[in-house]
Design a protein around this motif. Structure first.
Motif, PDB file in Angstrom:
ATOM      1  N   VAL A  14       0.865  -1.187   0.000  1.00  0.00           N
ATOM      2  CA  VAL A  14       0.000   0.000   0.000  1.00  0.00           C
ATOM      3  C   VAL A  14       0.899   1.233   0.000  1.00  0.00           C
ATOM      4  N   LEU A  15       0.621   2.190  -0.888  1.00  0.00           N
ATOM      5  CA  LEU A  15       1.432   3.419  -0.960  1.00  0.00           C
ATOM      6  C   LEU A  15       0.679   4.593  -0.353  1.00  0.00           C
ATOM      7  N   GLY A  16       1.313   5.265   0.614  1.00  0.00           N
ATOM      8  CA  GLY A  16       0.719   6.442   1.239  1.00  0.00           C
ATOM      9  C   GLY A  16       0.874   6.383   2.746  1.00  0.00           C
ATOM     10  N   SER A  17       0.412   7.442   3.440  1.00  0.00           N
ATOM     11  CA  SER A  17       0.697   7.519   4.873  1.00  0.00           C
ATOM     12  C   SER A  17      -0.432   8.092   5.719  1.00  0.00           C
ATOM     13  N   GLY A  18      -1.637   8.185   5.165  1.00  0.00           N
ATOM     14  CA  GLY A  18      -2.708   8.832   5.920  1.00  0.00           C
ATOM     15  C   GLY A  18      -3.718   7.854   6.496  1.00  0.00           C
ATOM     16  N   GLY A  19      -4.834   8.425   6.983  1.00  0.00           N
ATOM     17  CA  GLY A  19      -5.917   7.604   7.505  1.00  0.00           C
ATOM     18  C   GLY A  19      -6.510   6.699   6.430  1.00  0.00           C
ATOM     19  N   ARG A  20      -6.577   7.213   5.222  1.00  0.00           N
ATOM     20  CA  ARG A  20      -7.062   6.405   4.096  1.00  0.00           C
ATOM     21  C   ARG A  20      -6.205   5.156   3.928  1.00  0.00           C
ATOM     22  N   GLU A  21      -4.900   5.314   3.992  1.00  0.00           N
ATOM     23  CA  GLU A  21      -4.010   4.168   3.774  1.00  0.00           C
ATOM     24  C   GLU A  21      -4.082   3.193   4.949  1.00  0.00           C
ATOM     25  N   HIS A  22      -4.300   3.710   6.174  1.00  0.00           N
ATOM     26  CA  HIS A  22      -4.490   2.772   7.293  1.00  0.00           C
ATOM     27  C   HIS A  22      -5.766   1.963   7.074  1.00  0.00           C
ATOM     28  N   ALA A  23      -6.833   2.639   6.619  1.00  0.00           N
ATOM     29  CA  ALA A  23      -8.094   1.923   6.370  1.00  0.00           C
ATOM     30  C   ALA A  23      -7.936   0.907   5.233  1.00  0.00           C
ATOM     31  N   PRO A 301     -11.461  11.555   4.275  1.00  0.00           N
ATOM     32  CA  PRO A 301     -11.677  10.349   5.070  1.00  0.00           C
ATOM     33  C   PRO A 301     -12.823   9.429   4.633  1.00  0.00           C
ATOM     34  N   GLU A 302     -13.368   9.550   3.413  1.00  0.00           N
ATOM     35  CA  GLU A 302     -14.492   8.682   3.021  1.00  0.00           C
ATOM     36  C   GLU A 302     -14.168   7.196   3.177  1.00  0.00           C
ATOM     37  N   THR A 303     -12.945   6.820   2.801  1.00  0.00           N
ATOM     38  CA  THR A 303     -12.534   5.407   2.866  1.00  0.00           C
ATOM     39  C   THR A 303     -12.704   4.832   4.275  1.00  0.00           C
ATOM     40  N   GLN A 304     -12.449   5.697   5.263  1.00  0.00           N
ATOM     41  CA  GLN A 304     -12.467   5.223   6.653  1.00  0.00           C
ATOM     42  C   GLN A 304     -13.878   4.844   7.106  1.00  0.00           C
ATOM     43  N   VAL A 305     -14.924   5.381   6.452  1.00  0.00           N
ATOM     44  CA  VAL A 305     -16.283   4.930   6.793  1.00  0.00           C
ATOM     45  C   VAL A 305     -16.815   3.892   5.818  1.00  0.00           C
ATOM     46  N   VAL A 306     -16.334   3.918   4.587  1.00  0.00           N
ATOM     47  CA  VAL A 306     -16.896   3.013   3.578  1.00  0.00           C
ATOM     48  C   VAL A 306     -16.335   1.598   3.739  1.00  0.00           C
ATOM     49  N   LEU A 307     -15.024   1.474   3.897  1.00  0.00           N
ATOM     50  CA  LEU A 307     -14.455   0.111   3.933  1.00  0.00           C
ATOM     51  C   LEU A 307     -14.928  -0.714   5.136  1.00  0.00           C
ATOM     52  N   PRO A 308     -15.169  -0.112   6.319  1.00  0.00           N
ATOM     53  CA  PRO A 308     -15.719  -0.940   7.406  1.00  0.00           C
ATOM     54  C   PRO A 308     -17.118  -1.491   7.102  1.00  0.00           C
ATOM     55  N   LEU A 309     -17.794  -0.956   6.088  1.00  0.00           N
ATOM     56  CA  LEU A 309     -19.116  -1.477   5.719  1.00  0.00           C
ATOM     57  C   LEU A 309     -19.019  -2.613   4.702  1.00  0.00           C
TER      58      LEU A 309
END
Ligand code: AMP
Ligand code: GLY
Length: 439
Positions: A14-23, A301-309
């Motif tokens: 995974v490339l990147g360093s933010g909340g999106r990349e953690h998700a 931060p959309e990824t952080q709510v979408v991927l947990p669903l």
């Protein structure tokens, strides 16, 4: 014959360093198909679930491809748009390695707002009236013709800062001149002047391959720094998914637009075998949804709510997209609600201090339905978790109702402490009040 899960184990970068990349890393790591997982450079959150890679120049496609080859990586997932615009996906794919993310040509849908508008016009996609300019005088005269408010946009990538909504003629002139005088560097050498649209904003993200779109639930970001949608724009202070105030006919219209856009990525003159996320940023105007922008990657931060669903296997879906096998893409979504509140450093989006020790993340993450993604964190010399950015943590909670998800997210936010901790107290408040809150 279908491969068994064991045969299909894959090493992922995974490339990147933010909340999106953690998700992203979190969703990939949940799959039984995920073997070794690397995050470059990653952050304090990815360190717990992946091997963080320091010292790799992730904007250098050849360097990324080299690392991927040496580590037997079968899938590279690109987070930030700048890498895609720089051609990292092209280099990885040329090395024979599957890459989730469009090539440099596809990435122009985000990398050049003029290109994106031409794409929309060619394909009959509703968007604000506009013109683009390489000199100030004609831009000023078009802005006068449109009247105020008017929107001024730098054509190129400007880290989310290149859009100015000018309320007065003087502000419009200052914005146009500022762009041409280098306020956004090279990104502002071409300037778009655009009609001002009104309504709630809504993001609809789709996985795209082979000209087909596979939808995620819609999401709604809160870009302003302070409660009541006041203060400067930020990278996003909170988000939820799905979006309670979106009407069924609006969702259907947005999906039609995204299907049309996806089909166009596989048709002349835009054919580029797009493989990745297409992010539609919409304004729900009184005349129907209108596209404000396309992005070529997952939202943060959309990824952080979408991927947990997501209930189906994310590695399966990501590999199918990266390989260009749309027939194999299957997405199943939970019918829960997800709310994310961003914990920021005091002073953000202005100047802020880093290195503040963070306590309570594990306690927060142990609450029902709660997951804490790290956006700007690191470990200090004593191995303590410390703040390392403006947006520090993304506290996400799922619930059976929108209210339950909101209440859980705020309960978790209260458990976490670091000096200067700041967050909005009204994420989802307007949506909970209903559509009338926008009219
Ligand atoms: P963009 O990067 O193009 O999505 O623009 C950033 C933000 O500026 C959007 O999320 C909107 O809040 C605002 N914006 C952009 N274009 C318009 C427009 N035509 N009318 C009103 N607001 C806009
Ligand atoms: N949340 C807005 C974006 O990712 O562009």
């Amino acid at each position: 014959m279908k491969e068994t899960k064991e045969e299909a184990l894959v090493n992922i970068l995974v490339l990147g360093s933010g909340g999106r990349e953690h998700a992203l890393a979190w969703a990939l790591a949940r799959s039984p198909r995920c073997s070794r997982l690397f995050a470059a450079p990653g952050n304090g959150g990815t360190a717990g679930i992946a091997e963080n890679v320091a010292g790799l120049d992730i904007e250098d496609g050849e360097a990324v491809a080299g690392f991927a080859r040496e580590n037997d990586i079968g899938l590279v997932v690109v987070g930030p748009e700048a890498l895609l615009v720089a051609g990292v996906a092209d280099a990885v794919r040329s090395a024979g390695i599957a890459c989730f993310g469009p090539d440099a040509q596809g990435a122009q849908l985000e990398g050049s707002k003029t290109y994106s508008k031409q794409f929309m016009e060619t394909n009959g996609i509703p968007t604000a009236r506009y013109a683009s300019f390489t000199e100030p005088e004609p831009a000023l005269s078009f802005a006068r013709e449109l009247g105020v408010p008017v929107v001024v946009k730098a054509d190129g990538l400007a880290a989310g800062k290149g859009v100015i909504v000018a309320e007065t003629a003087e502000a419009a002139e200052a914005a146009i001149r500022g762009c041409f005088e280098g306020a956004f560097g090279e990104a502002g050498s071409t300037v778009l002047v655009e009609e001002f649209l009104t309504g709630p904003e809504c993001s609809l993200l789709a996985l795209v391959a082979g000209g087909r779109a596979f939808f995620m639930p819609p999401a709604q970001d809160h870009k302003r720094a302070f409660d009541g949608d006041l203060g400067p724009n930020t990278g996003g202070m909170g988000v939820y998914s799905p979006v309670p105030i979106v009407r069924a006919e609006e969702l259907a219209a947005m999906q039609d637009i995204m299907r049309c856009a996806a089909a166009a990525t596989a048709a002349d003159p835009f054919a580029n075998d797009y493989r990745g996320v297409l992010y539609g940023g919409f304004m729900l105007t009184p005349k129907g949804p209108s596209v404000l922008e396309f992005n070529v990657r997952f939202g943060d931060p959309e990824t952080q709510v979408v991927l947990p669903l997501l209930q189906s296997d994310f590695v399966d879906a990501a590999c199918a997209i990266a390989d260009g096998r749309p027939d194999d893409v299957e997405l199943a979504w939970s019918d829960a609600w997800a709310v994310c509140v961003v914990l920021a450093s005091g002073g953000y989006p202005g100047a802020y201090e880093k290195g503040k020790v963070i306590l309570g993340v594990d306690e927060a993450g142990a609450l029902p339905g709660v997951t804490v993604f790290h956006a700007g964190t690191a470990r200090n010399a004593d191995d303590e978790l410390v703040s390392a950015g403006g947006r520090v943590l993304n506290v996400v909670a799922l619930g059976d109702s929108f209210e339950e998800a909101r209440a859980r997210a705020y309960e978790a936010c209260a458990c976490i402490n670091f000096e200067g901790k700041r967050y909005r107290g009204d994420i989802g408040k307007r949506a909970a009040a209903g559509r009338g809150a926008w009219e």
